[in-house]
Write a protein that holds these residues in place. Sequence first.
Motif, PDB file in Angstrom:
ATOM      1  N   ALA A  20     -26.025  17.694  43.349  1.00  0.00           N
ATOM      2  CA  ALA A  20     -24.833  18.208  42.662  1.00  0.00           C
ATOM      3  C   ALA A  20     -23.796  18.798  43.601  1.00  0.00           C
ATOM      4  N   THR A  21     -24.187  19.160  44.817  1.00  0.00           N
ATOM      5  CA  THR A  21     -23.212  19.707  45.765  1.00  0.00           C
ATOM      6  C   THR A  21     -22.599  18.622  46.646  1.00  0.00           C
ATOM      7  N   GLY A  22     -23.023  17.377  46.453  1.00  0.00           N
ATOM      8  CA  GLY A  22     -22.483  16.272  47.235  1.00  0.00           C
ATOM      9  C   GLY A  22     -21.158  15.781  46.684  1.00  0.00           C
ATOM     10  N   THR A  23     -20.554  14.866  47.405  1.00  0.00           N
ATOM     11  CA  THR A  23     -19.231  14.357  47.027  1.00  0.00           C
ATOM     12  C   THR A  23     -19.239  13.724  45.647  1.00  0.00           C
ATOM     13  N   VAL A  24     -20.213  12.854  45.374  1.00  0.00           N
ATOM     14  CA  VAL A  24     -20.299  12.201  44.074  1.00  0.00           C
ATOM     15  C   VAL A  24     -20.878  13.152  43.032  1.00  0.00           C
ATOM     16  N   GLY A  25     -21.886  13.911  43.419  1.00  0.00           N
ATOM     17  CA  GLY A  25     -22.517  14.834  42.479  1.00  0.00           C
ATOM     18  C   GLY A  25     -21.553  15.830  41.880  1.00  0.00           C
ATOM     19  N   ARG A  26     -20.675  16.371  42.693  1.00  0.00           N
ATOM     20  CA  ARG A  26     -19.679  17.322  42.174  1.00  0.00           C
ATOM     21  C   ARG A  26     -18.768  16.652  41.149  1.00  0.00           C
ATOM     22  N   GLN A  27     -18.417  15.405  41.392  1.00  0.00           N
ATOM     23  CA  GLN A  27     -17.577  14.679  40.442  1.00  0.00           C
ATOM     24  C   GLN A  27     -18.316  14.450  39.130  1.00  0.00           C
ATOM     25  N   ILE A  28     -19.599  14.124  39.218  1.00  0.00           N
ATOM     26  CA  ILE A  28     -20.379  13.918  37.996  1.00  0.00           C
ATOM     27  C   ILE A  28     -20.432  15.201  37.185  1.00  0.00           C
ATOM     28  N   VAL A  29     -20.724  16.318  37.854  1.00  0.00           N
ATOM     29  CA  VAL A  29     -20.764  17.615  37.164  1.00  0.00           C
ATOM     30  C   VAL A  29     -19.425  17.891  36.485  1.00  0.00           C
ATOM     31  N   ALA A  30     -18.337  17.730  37.217  1.00  0.00           N
ATOM     32  CA  ALA A  30     -17.006  18.042  36.681  1.00  0.00           C
ATOM     33  C   ALA A  30     -16.665  17.151  35.488  1.00  0.00           C
ATOM     34  N   GLN A  31     -16.963  15.869  35.584  1.00  0.00           N
ATOM     35  CA  GLN A  31     -16.629  14.965  34.491  1.00  0.00           C
ATOM     36  C   GLN A  31     -17.484  15.219  33.262  1.00  0.00           C
ATOM     37  N   LEU A  32     -18.736  15.584  33.453  1.00  0.00           N
ATOM     38  CA  LEU A  32     -19.582  15.922  32.312  1.00  0.00           C
ATOM     39  C   LEU A  32     -19.074  17.185  31.618  1.00  0.00           C
ATOM     40  N   VAL A  33     -18.657  18.157  32.417  1.00  0.00           N
ATOM     41  CA  VAL A  33     -18.105  19.397  31.843  1.00  0.00           C
ATOM     42  C   VAL A  33     -16.854  19.082  31.037  1.00  0.00           C
ATOM     43  N   GLU A  34     -15.997  18.216  31.572  1.00  0.00           N
ATOM     44  CA  GLU A  34     -14.771  17.833  30.863  1.00  0.00           C
ATOM     45  C   GLU A  34     -15.085  17.189  29.514  1.00  0.00           C
ATOM     46  N   ARG A  35     -16.209  16.520  29.433  1.00  0.00           N
ATOM     47  CA  ARG A  35     -16.616  15.871  28.185  1.00  0.00           C
ATOM     48  C   ARG A  35     -17.270  16.853  27.208  1.00  0.00           C
ATOM     49  N   GLY A  36     -17.508  18.079  27.675  1.00  0.00           N
ATOM     50  CA  GLY A  36     -18.143  19.072  26.821  1.00  0.00           C
ATOM     51  C   GLY A  36     -19.653  19.003  26.829  1.00  0.00           C
ATOM     52  N   GLU A  37     -20.226  18.313  27.824  1.00  0.00           N
ATOM     53  CA  GLU A  37     -21.675  18.214  27.907  1.00  0.00           C
ATOM     54  C   GLU A  37     -22.277  19.492  28.490  1.00  0.00           C
ATOM     55  N   ARG A  38     -23.514  19.715  28.163  1.00  0.00           N
ATOM     56  CA  ARG A  38     -24.253  20.844  28.741  1.00  0.00           C
ATOM     57  C   ARG A  38     -24.844  20.371  30.064  1.00  0.00           C
ATOM     58  N   VAL A  39     -24.456  21.011  31.159  1.00  0.00           N
ATOM     59  CA  VAL A  39     -24.795  20.517  32.494  1.00  0.00           C
ATOM     60  C   VAL A  39     -25.615  21.546  33.260  1.00  0.00           C
ATOM     61  N   ARG A  40     -26.648  21.045  33.918  1.00  0.00           N
ATOM     62  CA  ARG A  40     -27.447  21.860  34.833  1.00  0.00           C
ATOM     63  C   ARG A  40     -27.378  21.196  36.205  1.00  0.00           C
ATOM     64  N   ALA A  41     -27.007  21.932  37.225  1.00  0.00           N
ATOM     65  CA  ALA A  41     -26.827  21.390  38.569  1.00  0.00           C
ATOM     66  C   ALA A  41     -27.959  21.859  39.475  1.00  0.00           C
ATOM     67  N   LEU A  42     -28.598  20.918  40.131  1.00  0.00           N
ATOM     68  CA  LEU A  42     -29.716  21.234  41.022  1.00  0.00           C
ATOM     69  C   LEU A  42     -29.213  21.411  42.450  1.00  0.00           C
TER      70      LEU A  42
END
Length: 272
Positions: free
Chosen positions: A8-30
Amino acid sequence: MTILVTGATGTVGRQIVAQLVERGERVRALTRDPSRADFPAGVEVAAGDLLVAETLAPALDGVTALHLITVGGEGLELLPNGKEIVELAAKAGVERVSVLGSWEEGSVEAALRESTMAWTLLRCMEFMANAFDWQEEARTEGVVRVFGNQPGAVVHEADIAAVAVAALTSPGHEGRVYLLSGPEVTTPEERVRLLAEASGHDIRFEPLTEAQLRERMAAEGADESLIEFAIMLGTTPPEEGRTILPTVQEVTGHPGRTFAQWAQEHASAFRP
């Protein structure tokens, strides 16, 4: 539904976290070090190390969808314990998995193929974010030195993330292997020019000879196999690397982002 994002702290991982949050998903980052994590508001941060599978059990609690990477540790070697990770995920009740794979399949992919979980594999030949390797030279010397000016259909990390998000949140992607590319083919020299235009900083392209590349990589501690791999990429790269694929648009509904867009987004990183 809770979605766990590894890497989740990587280049792609951060984007995945951000886009999921934008969608209103419940996100847990490892992350291995939660104290250094910096995620959007509402993201739950969980401690864990992919190389130590048992540390993932608490992070997987209540998770129904999971994004996995296939490498770990400082050297980003292929994970040897994919079977353990996949078994833990299945036991926790994970139903859907997206995987950002490496150049070669490893233990994670093999284990998923044997599991009952719905999985989607993402593969990319070359990332736009690899240009960050040029950042220091560009900022301090106004030059980018590259061996082999080979063209490539480099892909934006946000597009990779968008495909992963689609696989994690919607049906129809089960058992698919998605090869991802950008929407255009550019050479490193052309990318340097676009970075110079975006940053307003005079950055020139300078080709490296094979001897210079060997000397540079050896000084950085690279082993012989990695040096030979870099030479292969600079002389006879695989055809797939310069093949434009429609996958991003087909999966996400929008065209892939260009390197010019990437350069505009990250222009400040290349200024003195």
